[in-house]
Each structure stands twice: as C-alpha cells, then as structure tokens.
Write a protein that holds these residues in place. Structure first.
Motif, short mmCIF file in Angstrom:
data_model
loop_
_atom_site.label_atom_id
_atom_site.label_comp_id
_atom_site.label_asym_id
_atom_site.label_seq_id
_atom_site.Cartn_x
_atom_site.Cartn_y
_atom_site.Cartn_z
N MET A 1 0.85 -1.18 0.00
CA MET A 1 0.00 0.00 0.00
C MET A 1 0.89 1.24 0.00
SD MET A 1 -2.63 -1.35 2.96
CE MET A 1 -3.77 -0.02 2.88
N ARG A 2 0.44 2.25 -0.69
CA ARG A 2 1.19 3.50 -0.72
C ARG A 2 0.44 4.56 0.07
NH1 ARG A 2 3.89 3.96 -6.72
NH2 ARG A 2 5.22 2.14 -6.39
N PHE A 3 1.20 5.31 0.84
CA PHE A 3 0.63 6.35 1.69
C PHE A 3 1.37 7.66 1.49
CE2 PHE A 3 -0.32 2.43 3.91
CZ PHE A 3 -1.63 2.60 4.32
N MET A 4 0.66 8.76 1.69
CA MET A 4 1.28 10.07 1.78
C MET A 4 1.25 10.47 3.25
SD MET A 4 0.27 13.75 0.11
CE MET A 4 1.23 13.62 -1.38
N ILE B 1 6.06 10.16 0.41
CA ILE B 1 5.31 9.08 -0.21
C ILE B 1 6.04 7.80 0.18
CG2 ILE B 1 4.44 8.07 -2.36
CD1 ILE B 1 3.27 10.84 -1.83
N ILE B 2 5.32 6.90 0.84
CA ILE B 2 5.96 5.69 1.36
C ILE B 2 5.16 4.45 0.99
CG2 ILE B 2 6.95 6.93 3.33
CD1 ILE B 2 4.73 5.48 5.05
N GLU B 3 5.80 3.31 1.14
CA GLU B 3 5.15 2.01 1.06
C GLU B 3 5.01 1.49 2.48
OE1 GLU B 3 4.23 0.02 -1.56
OE2 GLU B 3 5.23 0.92 -3.28
N ALA B 4 3.86 0.94 2.82
CA ALA B 4 3.65 0.35 4.14
C ALA B 4 2.61 -0.76 4.00
CB ALA B 4 3.18 1.40 5.14
N LEU C 1 -2.82 6.51 -0.81
CA LEU C 1 -2.93 7.02 -2.17
C LEU C 1 -3.99 6.23 -2.92
CD1 LEU C 1 0.78 7.61 -3.20
CD2 LEU C 1 -0.81 9.18 -2.11
N ARG C 2 -4.75 6.91 -3.71
CA ARG C 2 -5.81 6.30 -4.50
C ARG C 2 -5.33 6.26 -5.95
NH1 ARG C 2 -11.58 9.09 -4.17
NH2 ARG C 2 -10.54 10.59 -5.50
#
Length: 123
Positions: free
Chosen positions: A1-4, A83-86, A112-113
């Motif tokens: 999953m990608r997050f800001m 912007i990260i992967e988690a 992120l969508r």
C-alpha cells in the motif's frame, strides 16, 4: 500500500527554536528517509518553503484570482510530505511517529488512490 504522510508544522516553533534545532530536525527527517529507503519503503519526500511564500490561485465564475500568502491564519501549516510504502495504516502511523514534526505539529496519513489514465510519475 502507498501512503502520503503530510507534515503540518508549527512554523512559529521552528522559527523560534533557532537554527540549531531546525537543522537537527532536518537531519533527523533525512535520516528517516534513508532508513525507509534501506527497508524499501521510501518513494519520495520533500519539505516545502514557508507558508508565507505560498501563492494561491482561484477561479470563480471564469475569473482567475492570484494572491500571495497562506489561505488562512493557522498555527500549523503544510510543511512537507513523504510518499511511502507500508503494509497497513498502522505501519504508516509508526513511521509518521518517527518524523520530528510529529512532536511539534501533526503528521496526517492518507492512502494514495490510484488514478487511471494519467501519465506515469516522473520522479
């Protein structure tokens, strides 16, 4: 999953803290980026110039208005983003808690969508 991870900073704190504390916080944030990169979780990050340097653009009834400065008076202003992967929002929260701005401001987490049909990122 990608997050800001969006850092909302108390600019008055950082300006009042003096150059040494601000420099130490920047070094800590940079070290966090390197640690996330070693783990394969770092995608991109950048701080922003102070809110007072912002330019705002609005279009209302076909008329464009450009104004200088932040939109609203607020103690916490947008300071930068990662912007990260988690694996989960919980893991993203653990990462956000390591950001120095979380101790004097707020770090917001948003997944992120995907957006179909746009050009690929050129970072």
């Amino acid at each position: 999953m990608r997050f800001m991870l969006v850092s909302f900073d108390d600019e008055q704190y950082w300006e009042g803290a003096g150059a040494e504390k601000h420099l130490a916080a920047m070094k800590e944030a940079t070290a966090l980026c390197h640690d996330l990169d070693r783990q394969g979780k770092y995608l991109f990050a950048t701080p922003l110039q102070p809110a007072r340097s912002a330019t705002l653009v609005r279009v209302r009834d076909g008329k464009t208005t450009v104004t200088a400065g932040p939109y609203a008076e607020s103690r916490e202003v947008l300071g930068g983003f990662y912007i990260i992967e988690a694996e989960s929002v919980e893991e993203a929260a653990e990462i956000a808690a390591r950001h120095p701005g979380a101790r004097h401001g707020t770090v917001e987490i948003r997944e992120l969508r995907p957006l179909e049909g746009v050009p690929a990122a050129k970072l």
